[in-house]
Motif scaffolding. Sequence first.
Motif, PDB file in Angstrom:
ATOM      1  N   ASP A 137       0.838  -1.207   0.000  1.00  0.00           N
ATOM      2  CA  ASP A 137       0.000   0.000   0.000  1.00  0.00           C
ATOM      3  C   ASP A 137       0.869   1.250   0.000  1.00  0.00           C
ATOM      4  OD1 ASP A 137      -2.322  -1.485  -0.010  1.00  0.00           O
ATOM      5  OD2 ASP A 137      -2.680  -1.308   2.157  1.00  0.00           O
ATOM      6  N   GLU A 138       1.951   1.231   0.783  1.00  0.00           N
ATOM      7  CA  GLU A 138       2.869   2.367   0.808  1.00  0.00           C
ATOM      8  C   GLU A 138       3.476   2.606  -0.576  1.00  0.00           C
ATOM      9  OE1 GLU A 138       3.866   4.322   3.900  1.00  0.00           O
ATOM     10  OE2 GLU A 138       1.831   3.537   4.068  1.00  0.00           O
ATOM     11  N   ARG A 139       3.827   1.523  -1.247  1.00  0.00           N
ATOM     12  CA  ARG A 139       4.349   1.615  -2.620  1.00  0.00           C
ATOM     13  C   ARG A 139       3.311   2.238  -3.536  1.00  0.00           C
ATOM     14  NH1 ARG A 139       3.088  -2.140  -6.638  1.00  0.00           N
ATOM     15  NH2 ARG A 139       4.631  -2.494  -8.304  1.00  0.00           N
ATOM     16  N   THR A 140       2.064   1.766  -3.452  1.00  0.00           N
ATOM     17  CA  THR A 140       0.985   2.294  -4.289  1.00  0.00           C
ATOM     18  C   THR A 140       0.772   3.783  -4.031  1.00  0.00           C
ATOM     19  OG1 THR A 140      -0.101   0.136  -4.339  1.00  0.00           O
ATOM     20  CG2 THR A 140      -1.465   2.061  -4.865  1.00  0.00           C
ATOM     21  N   ASN A 141       1.012   4.196  -2.776  1.00  0.00           N
ATOM     22  CA  ASN A 141       0.837   5.600  -2.408  1.00  0.00           C
ATOM     23  C   ASN A 141       2.058   6.453  -2.739  1.00  0.00           C
ATOM     24  OD1 ASN A 141      -1.768   5.178  -1.395  1.00  0.00           O
ATOM     25  ND2 ASN A 141      -0.999   4.599   0.630  1.00  0.00           N
ATOM     26  N   GLY A 142       3.001   5.866  -3.477  1.00  0.00           N
ATOM     27  CA  GLY A 142       4.121   6.650  -3.979  1.00  0.00           C
ATOM     28  C   GLY A 142       5.366   6.645  -3.128  1.00  0.00           C
ATOM     29  N   LYS A 143       5.419   5.785  -2.096  1.00  0.00           N
ATOM     30  CA  LYS A 143       6.619   5.732  -1.279  1.00  0.00           C
ATOM     31  C   LYS A 143       7.726   4.963  -2.010  1.00  0.00           C
ATOM     32  CE  LYS A 143       4.485   7.824   2.032  1.00  0.00           C
ATOM     33  NZ  LYS A 143       4.124   7.186   3.286  1.00  0.00           N
ATOM     34  N   ALA A 144       8.963   5.354  -1.726  1.00  0.00           N
ATOM     35  CA  ALA A 144      10.131   4.630  -2.226  1.00  0.00           C
ATOM     36  C   ALA A 144      10.645   3.747  -1.097  1.00  0.00           C
ATOM     37  CB  ALA A 144      11.215   5.609  -2.668  1.00  0.00           C
ATOM     38  N   ILE A 145      10.767   2.439  -1.361  1.00  0.00           N
ATOM     39  CA  ILE A 145      11.106   1.489  -0.301  1.00  0.00           C
ATOM     40  C   ILE A 145      12.347   0.695  -0.698  1.00  0.00           C
ATOM     41  CG2 ILE A 145      10.320  -0.476   1.060  1.00  0.00           C
ATOM     42  CD1 ILE A 145       7.441   0.475   0.563  1.00  0.00           C
ATOM     43  N   LEU A 146      13.370   0.760   0.152  1.00  0.00           N
ATOM     44  CA  LEU A 146      14.538  -0.110   0.012  1.00  0.00           C
ATOM     45  C   LEU A 146      14.352  -1.238   1.009  1.00  0.00           C
ATOM     46  CD1 LEU A 146      17.324  -0.538  -1.344  1.00  0.00           C
ATOM     47  CD2 LEU A 146      18.324   0.634   0.623  1.00  0.00           C
ATOM     48  N   LEU A 147      14.134  -2.447   0.511  1.00  0.00           N
ATOM     49  CA  LEU A 147      13.821  -3.621   1.329  1.00  0.00           C
ATOM     50  C   LEU A 147      15.032  -4.535   1.415  1.00  0.00           C
ATOM     51  CD1 LEU A 147      11.822  -5.602   2.763  1.00  0.00           C
ATOM     52  CD2 LEU A 147      11.251  -6.460   0.474  1.00  0.00           C
ATOM     53  N   ILE A 148      15.544  -4.731   2.607  1.00  0.00           N
ATOM     54  CA  ILE A 148      16.658  -5.645   2.839  1.00  0.00           C
ATOM     55  C   ILE A 148      16.114  -6.829   3.618  1.00  0.00           C
ATOM     56  CG2 ILE A 148      18.911  -5.941   3.939  1.00  0.00           C
ATOM     57  CD1 ILE A 148      19.275  -2.882   3.645  1.00  0.00           C
ATOM     58  N   SER A 149      16.210  -8.014   3.040  1.00  0.00           N
ATOM     59  CA  SER A 149      15.605  -9.189   3.678  1.00  0.00           C
ATOM     60  C   SER A 149      16.363 -10.446   3.309  1.00  0.00           C
ATOM     61  CB  SER A 149      14.134  -9.318   3.261  1.00  0.00           C
ATOM     62  OG  SER A 149      13.550 -10.478   3.822  1.00  0.00           O
ATOM     63  N   SER A 150      16.469 -11.340   4.289  1.00  0.00           N
ATOM     64  CA  SER A 150      17.041 -12.663   4.020  1.00  0.00           C
ATOM     65  C   SER A 150      15.958 -13.667   3.650  1.00  0.00           C
ATOM     66  CB  SER A 150      17.802 -13.164   5.259  1.00  0.00           C
ATOM     67  OG  SER A 150      16.945 -13.216   6.384  1.00  0.00           O
ATOM     68  N   GLU A 151      14.678 -13.228   3.675  1.00  0.00           N
ATOM     69  CA  GLU A 151      13.560 -14.091   3.321  1.00  0.00           C
ATOM     70  C   GLU A 151      13.312 -13.962   1.824  1.00  0.00           C
ATOM     71  OE1 GLU A 151      12.168 -16.112   5.358  1.00  0.00           O
ATOM     72  OE2 GLU A 151      13.055 -15.385   7.221  1.00  0.00           O
ATOM     73  N   LEU A 152      13.772 -14.933   1.049  1.00  0.00           N
ATOM     74  CA  LEU A 152      13.664 -14.819  -0.406  1.00  0.00           C
ATOM     75  C   LEU A 152      12.218 -14.821  -0.898  1.00  0.00           C
ATOM     76  CD1 LEU A 152      16.733 -16.809  -1.733  1.00  0.00           C
ATOM     77  CD2 LEU A 152      16.510 -14.415  -1.063  1.00  0.00           C
ATOM     78  N   PRO A 153      11.291 -15.573  -0.304  1.00  0.00           N
ATOM     79  CA  PRO A 153       9.895 -15.434  -0.736  1.00  0.00           C
ATOM     80  C   PRO A 153       9.384 -14.005  -0.555  1.00  0.00           C
ATOM     81  CG  PRO A 153      10.163 -17.451   0.529  1.00  0.00           C
ATOM     82  CD  PRO A 153      11.445 -16.686   0.662  1.00  0.00           C
ATOM     83  N   GLU A 154       9.826 -13.341   0.502  1.00  0.00           N
ATOM     84  CA  GLU A 154       9.445 -11.955   0.753  1.00  0.00           C
ATOM     85  C   GLU A 154      10.031 -11.033  -0.312  1.00  0.00           C
ATOM     86  OE1 GLU A 154       8.919  -9.986   4.819  1.00  0.00           O
ATOM     87  OE2 GLU A 154      11.083  -9.871   4.438  1.00  0.00           O
ATOM     88  N   ILE A 155      11.301 -11.212  -0.622  1.00  0.00           N
ATOM     89  CA  ILE A 155      11.962 -10.417  -1.664  1.00  0.00           C
ATOM     90  C   ILE A 155      11.246 -10.587  -3.001  1.00  0.00           C
ATOM     91  CG2 ILE A 155      14.049 -10.316  -3.085  1.00  0.00           C
ATOM     92  CD1 ILE A 155      14.596  -8.862  -0.600  1.00  0.00           C
ATOM     93  N   LEU A 156      10.918 -11.828  -3.345  1.00  0.00           N
ATOM     94  CA  LEU A 156      10.261 -12.108  -4.626  1.00  0.00           C
ATOM     95  C   LEU A 156       8.845 -11.547  -4.663  1.00  0.00           C
ATOM     96  CD1 LEU A 156      11.556 -15.744  -5.148  1.00  0.00           C
ATOM     97  CD2 LEU A 156      11.914 -13.864  -6.755  1.00  0.00           C
ATOM     98  N   ALA A 157       8.137 -11.610  -3.542  1.00  0.00           N
ATOM     99  CA  ALA A 157       6.739 -11.183  -3.513  1.00  0.00           C
ATOM    100  C   ALA A 157       6.583  -9.669  -3.551  1.00  0.00           C
ATOM    101  CB  ALA A 157       6.049 -11.742  -2.270  1.00  0.00           C
TER     102      ALA A 157
END
Length: 509
Positions: free
Chosen positions: A445-465
């Motif tokens: 939702d934050e992305r849809t509202n125009g936010k820029a998000i740098l996501l650092i995660s070791s959870e690959l399903p999360e990264i892919l999704a």
Amino acid sequence: MQCALQAVGINKKYGALVVNKDINLDIIAGEVHAVMGENGAGKSTLMGMLFGLIKPTGGTIKLKGKDVSFSSPLDAIAAGIGMVHQSFKLFMSLTVWENITFGSEPTSMGLIARRQARQRVLELARQHNLPIDPDATVGKLPIGMQQRVEILKALYRNADILILDEPTAVLSPSERDGLLATMRSLADNGKALVFVTHKLNEVMTVCDRVTVLRKGVVTERSLVRETTADEIVTAMTGREVSKHLDRPSANLGDDALVVEGLTVGPSSKPLVDGLSLTVRSGEIVGIAGVAGNGQTELANAITGIGEMASGRIRINGTDITALSVKQRRLTGLSFIPEDRHDVGSVWNMGADINVGMGSLEKAPQSRRGIVDRAALREKAKRLISAFSVAIAGPTTKVGNLSGGNLQKLIVARELDYGSPVLVVEQPTRGVDVGAIEYIHRVLLDERTNGKAILLISSELPEILALSDRILVMYEGKFVAELDPRRTDEREIGFYMAGAKEKGRSENAR
């Protein structure tokens, strides 16, 4: 098969708060037994009682059919119970063999028999197919190897029962698969394993039985082969949880976060090595990598928590390189840190103060320079309700929260701040499946509202999704840029292990 460890009618209360109620749990030799539940369901308390960290209010613990009472973990260890904690209990400056034998070293004439100790570690590693260099310094080992040291440390003390608390949380895909194979091998050789996890796919892969807790009581006991992931989720949450994430096409705006030539650490061996990247408004850029390859240092440099040797950072065109943490936040930066205890919160203060951190000077949190505690309490109540944080009340000290509930509170605070740029580090580590679904939807939702998000995660399903683009980090550099629609966990894991650089433009656009 022999019942190695039993909890019979176990109860735990803290005043009027009932954490565990009439818990029955049978751990059988030769099996991997999963214990699952939402954050605050009572899993950690139950494990603490089995390992002697916490005294039960009522009920009985039985070891091989006999009643036992542990006054400390030393009693549990002496009885043959080992625990691998989510946060490793290792001496990073000591060698592998010194860590494994610490406190139980073989001696000769009053001195530690170094050669004998080292040989015992080698024999133990061979016996359980857990190869490791006994002379390696633990702090220089990959996370997966450090975890192997923890397991060998328990086995060295003749543990027949192993409790593993979220053991795959920080592992790469290959390390995860190796650990699951090790768990299966240990069970096949007669060990009894308790596997505390939120990851359903791992439970369905390696476990024989599963016990589910919800609000301190058992809601399901099943043979894994006779249940489904959906049934387990329903038992955990009391509702159906959607697996499908609707990720609409990105509506990209201007460059919101720009990093140019960022270097952290000494020039001889930088932890972050001349990285450049851009995140645009309405975009999620995911960074994948095995822990310890510079991701945390990158996040700390961007947010101002850590120092940088060189480079420039801009937010919406404003150069923030020389600004303080507070000034960067005011410029438009929010941060969900990996370390939720020491960086993300003040453990001995209430939830109300913690949700106000970073915005205490803004209305309605303060009026004429004075903090409005009533307004803070109302804000805390609102965020606690929205994120289903299991907590006694808005003034409860956050040090009393489970790790997952503390994480939910921090995520709630940072998303509520309203910054145009979010640096999000391990947002769902140790968080239950229902909260993961909610956090993912909020980020989208934050992305849809125009936010820029740098996501650092070791959870690959999360990264892919969640990601619109994926950057893979290895030894302080980006080694691959991948399209989540055209890649998978296997390929990402290949580059996480240090494969040859692929498909990156100069500025990671």
